[in-house]
Design a protein around this motif. Structure first.
Motif, PDB file in Angstrom:
ATOM      1  N   ILE A  83       0.835  -1.204   0.000  1.00 42.61           N
ATOM      2  CA  ILE A  83       0.000   0.000   0.000  1.00 42.61           C
ATOM      3  C   ILE A  83       0.870   1.254   0.000  1.00 42.61           C
ATOM      4  O   ILE A  83       0.566   2.226  -0.701  1.00 42.61           O
ATOM      5  CB  ILE A  83      -1.015  -0.054   1.159  1.00 42.61           C
ATOM      6  CG1 ILE A  83      -2.047  -1.148   0.826  1.00 42.61           C
ATOM      7  CG2 ILE A  83      -1.679   1.296   1.387  1.00 42.61           C
ATOM      8  CD1 ILE A  83      -3.046  -1.462   1.899  1.00 42.61           C
ATOM      9  N   LYS A  87       0.909   4.096  -3.075  1.00 46.69           N
ATOM     10  CA  LYS A  87       0.789   5.546  -2.852  1.00 46.69           C
ATOM     11  C   LYS A  87       1.973   6.278  -3.470  1.00 46.69           C
ATOM     12  O   LYS A  87       1.806   7.305  -4.130  1.00 46.69           O
ATOM     13  CB  LYS A  87       0.693   5.844  -1.359  1.00 46.69           C
ATOM     14  CG  LYS A  87      -0.634   5.456  -0.756  1.00 46.69           C
ATOM     15  CD  LYS A  87      -0.664   5.698   0.733  1.00 46.69           C
ATOM     16  CE  LYS A  87      -1.992   5.219   1.316  1.00 46.69           C
ATOM     17  NZ  LYS A  87      -2.006   5.291   2.788  1.00 46.69           N
ATOM     18  N   GLU A  92      -2.717   4.712  -5.548  1.00 45.61           N
ATOM     19  CA  GLU A  92      -3.503   4.545  -4.325  1.00 45.61           C
ATOM     20  C   GLU A  92      -4.991   4.342  -4.600  1.00 45.61           C
ATOM     21  O   GLU A  92      -5.732   3.937  -3.709  1.00 45.61           O
ATOM     22  CB  GLU A  92      -3.307   5.732  -3.379  1.00 45.61           C
ATOM     23  CG  GLU A  92      -3.755   7.061  -3.931  1.00 45.61           C
ATOM     24  CD  GLU A  92      -2.688   7.764  -4.750  1.00 45.61           C
ATOM     25  OE1 GLU A  92      -3.010   8.810  -5.327  1.00 45.61           O
ATOM     26  OE2 GLU A  92      -1.545   7.280  -4.839  1.00 45.61           O
ATOM     27  N   GLY A 114      -5.661  -0.028   4.807  1.00 48.71           N
ATOM     28  CA  GLY A 114      -6.306   0.357   3.555  1.00 48.71           C
ATOM     29  C   GLY A 114      -6.863  -0.788   2.746  1.00 48.71           C
ATOM     30  O   GLY A 114      -7.407  -0.574   1.661  1.00 48.71           O
TER      31      GLY A 114
END
Length: 147
Positions: A83, A87, A92, A114
């Motif tokens: 994750i 990003k 993302e 997330g």
């Protein structure tokens, strides 16, 4: 003929990935096949992938969802790195789902990181496909709104 897994422009694309040193891929292959049978385009990255390799593959393939299959027990560590890398690379918006031998006590932590959904052992393949379809549809809707 209309299918829930297709949009007018192209089928939903899912990256199915094995992170880390986990070499057991039977479950990932079963999921990949089930998703293909449900009308998804599936890219299986193979075993022993790094979070960066998976993030880059998802962005390069314009994936709608990333599905991580993990049995090694290092799911929180690897998913956190995945994750973070998404990003960093501008991906993302790609939803991540995780399945495998995930202890129930780790589900909330994965979701805090997330992860959109965690599939535990014994989960219905049709339920997984439906949830992944919904996540892919939401991603495409957001892309359309963002222009």
């Amino acid at each position: 003929m209309s299918s829930l897994q297709y949009t007018e422009e192209r089928p939903y694309k899912v990256i199915v990935a094995k992170l880390g040193l986990d070499g057991h891929d039977r479950g990932a292959k079963v999921i990949a096949r089930a998703l293909k049978d449900a009308g998804f385009e599936v890219v299986y990255t193979g075993i022993r992938q790094t979070p960066e390799q998976v993030a880059r593959a998802a962005i390069e393939e314009d994936a709608d969802v990333i599905g991580v299959s993990i049995l090694s027990g290092a799911h929180v560590h690897h998913v956190r790195l995945l994750i973070e890398k998404l990003k960093e690379l501008g991906g993302e918006d790609i939803p991540v789902v995780v399945g495998g031998t995930i202890p129930i006590v780790d589900v909330d932590e994965l979701k805090r990181l997330g992860v959109k959904e965690v599939f535990l052992p014994g989960e219905s393949l049709s339920k997984m496909a439906e949830i992944i379809r919904e996540l892919a549809a939401k991603k495409r809707q957001l892309e359309a709104l963002m222009g």
